[in-house]
Design a protein around this motif. Structure first.
Motif, PDB file in Angstrom:
ATOM      1  N   SER A 116       0.826  -1.211   0.000  1.00  0.00           N
ATOM      2  CA  SER A 116       0.000   0.000   0.000  1.00  0.00           C
ATOM      3  C   SER A 116       0.857   1.257   0.000  1.00  0.00           C
ATOM      4  O   SER A 116       0.515   2.254  -0.660  1.00  0.00           O
ATOM      5  CB  SER A 116      -0.944   0.000   1.211  1.00  0.00           C
ATOM      6  OG  SER A 116      -0.224  -0.062   2.428  1.00  0.00           O
ATOM      7  N   THR A 117       1.981   1.237   0.688  1.00  0.00           N
ATOM      8  CA  THR A 117       2.897   2.387   0.685  1.00  0.00           C
ATOM      9  C   THR A 117       3.499   2.600  -0.699  1.00  0.00           C
ATOM     10  O   THR A 117       3.576   3.736  -1.186  1.00  0.00           O
ATOM     11  CB  THR A 117       4.027   2.179   1.714  1.00  0.00           C
ATOM     12  OG1 THR A 117       3.462   2.011   3.010  1.00  0.00           O
ATOM     13  CG2 THR A 117       4.960   3.387   1.731  1.00  0.00           C
ATOM     14  N   LEU A 118       3.892   1.508  -1.346  1.00  0.00           N
ATOM     15  CA  LEU A 118       4.451   1.598  -2.688  1.00  0.00           C
ATOM     16  C   LEU A 118       3.421   2.132  -3.677  1.00  0.00           C
ATOM     17  O   LEU A 118       3.733   2.982  -4.526  1.00  0.00           O
ATOM     18  CB  LEU A 118       4.930   0.216  -3.133  1.00  0.00           C
ATOM     19  CG  LEU A 118       5.579   0.121  -4.520  1.00  0.00           C
ATOM     20  CD1 LEU A 118       6.842   0.976  -4.580  1.00  0.00           C
ATOM     21  CD2 LEU A 118       5.897  -1.333  -4.863  1.00  0.00           C
ATOM     22  N   MET A 119       2.192   1.675  -3.534  1.00  0.00           N
ATOM     23  CA  MET A 119       1.129   2.148  -4.420  1.00  0.00           C
ATOM     24  C   MET A 119       0.907   3.648  -4.237  1.00  0.00           C
ATOM     25  O   MET A 119       0.795   4.401  -5.207  1.00  0.00           O
ATOM     26  CB  MET A 119      -0.187   1.405  -4.133  1.00  0.00           C
ATOM     27  CG  MET A 119      -0.178  -0.085  -4.423  1.00  0.00           C
ATOM     28  SD  MET A 119       0.108  -0.528  -6.135  1.00  0.00           S
ATOM     29  CE  MET A 119       1.791  -1.130  -6.036  1.00  0.00           C
ATOM     30  N   GLY A 120       0.843   4.087  -2.993  1.00  0.00           N
ATOM     31  CA  GLY A 120       0.610   5.498  -2.719  1.00  0.00           C
ATOM     32  C   GLY A 120       1.724   6.380  -3.256  1.00  0.00           C
ATOM     33  O   GLY A 120       1.477   7.446  -3.820  1.00  0.00           O
TER      34      GLY A 120
END
Length: 357
Positions: free
Chosen positions: A69-73
């Motif tokens: 989720s951090t990478l996506m954001g």
């Protein structure tokens, strides 16, 4: 109702419409690719298997959700970053406060839901009056408003917020905006409240679809299909785009969609177009990872089961998974699903904070 059953209902309806579109418009959408259909069905099966086997997997999968989720954001544009931070900070606040004493945060979000589209309107971007305006960058303000409304409604249903957000969705002429607001309320509300919103929401959703139909006719002078034909054609078109991505991505993938800031424009460019194409739930994994994309389906199923442990995050994950059925996965909706699983599982397992109800 269990998340997998709700998802199965929406997925089944979409696949029926898509296959009907392929049958009705073979001259435009081509003949059905049986291998691509098999991949789509297998991908769907793995989502359900992931859901069923989620509880048997190590609890440390929580950290995988956090990383993804951090990478996506981080890979999205400014809108995605702002929304990702909102989910992150809102989730932490919700967890640490046990779901209490966040009234002021809710009201601040309510103001944003109203303020963002008003800025677009003041700037003269009113797609319901001028359909070509729906393709300007200012349209993102309507989309951001709808997403903030979705976040708030997933936490606490509010009929006034729902009606205001749907009104702006009608003005924007974007079906996606209307749908995510409607689904967030329905998935989060109790049974009796959901019945009331169905009476209000279904006509509003239908209105948005009708407005979008006339916006399409106003934008494309040669458009000859009727309202029902357009719905079937749209589903079939997105599925046809998936088939093209499938043929390009097999067998090992060409990773270029999930972390792309403008994935739908990228997909359209593969067809030699400069517009925006949706590509279904199966398009991104098939193109990005080829046969290994099937494992993405399993991860999504596991995340869906983990997200439903807390009602707020169950609603969020379901809304954006249903949205991806036709639109396809991108960094924003995929990140929200993974983030929802992270906060929900973290709450229930007591990894990072106390449990909430």
């Amino acid at each position: 109702m269990r998340s997998d059953r709700i998802f199965a209902l929406f997925l089944g309806v979409y696949l029926l419409l898509a296959l009907l579109g392929k049958i009705m418009f073979p001259g435009y959408l081509g003949t059905l690719n049986p291998v691509a259909l098999f991949y789509a069905l297998l991908f769907s099966l793995l989502i359900f298997l992931g859901y069923l086997f989620s509880d048997k997997l190590p609890k440390e999968r929580l950290y995988l959700y956090l990383v993804v989720s951090t990478l996506m954001g981080a890979s999205t544009g400014i809108l995605g970053i702002v929304l990702s931070l909102s989910i992150l900070l809102g989730g932490i606040f919700l967890m640490r406060n046990g779901g209490t004493d966040i009234r002021h945060v809710y009201y601040a979000g309510f103001v944003l839901v109203i303020l963002l589209p008003l800025i677009a309107i003041v700037k003269g971007v009113i797609p319901i009056l001028e359909p070509h305006m729906r393709y300007t960058p200012m349209k993102n303000l309507y989309f951001a408003s709808a997403i903030f409304a979705t976040l708030l409604l997933s936490y606490k249903p509010n009929i006034y917020l729902f009606l205001i957000a749907e009104a702006f969705a009608v003005i924007s002429t974007f079906r996606t905006n209307a749908l995510i607001v409607f689904l967030a309320y329905i998935f989060r509300a109790g049974r009796e409240e959901a019945k009331r919103v169905l009476l209000l929401g279904v006509p509003l959703i239908l209105l948005v679809f009708i407005v979008r139909f006339y916006a399409t006719k106003g934008t494309y002078a040669i458009w000859k299909l009727g309202f029902i034909q357009t719905l079937v054609y749209r589903a079939g078109f997105s599925y046809m785009v998936y088939e093209r991505l499938f043929s390009l991505g097999m067998p090992l993938g060409r990773f270029n969609i999930l972390l792309n800031k403008y994935p739908r424009f990228f997909v359209a460019s593969l067809f030699g177009k400069s517009t925006s194409y949706t590509y279904t739930l199966f398009g991104q994994p098939a193109y990005d990872f080829g046969i290994f994309g099937l494992m993405e389906g399993f991860l999504v199923g596991v995340a869906l089961r983990d997200a439903e442990r807390v009602q707020t995050f169950k609603s969020l994950a379901l809304v954006f998974l249903v949205l991806a059925i036709e639109n396809g996965f991108d960094a924003l909706n995929f990140g929200i699903i993974m983030g929802s699983a992270f906060f929900s599982l973290g709450s229930r397992e007591g990894f990072l904070w106390k449990e909430i109800r």
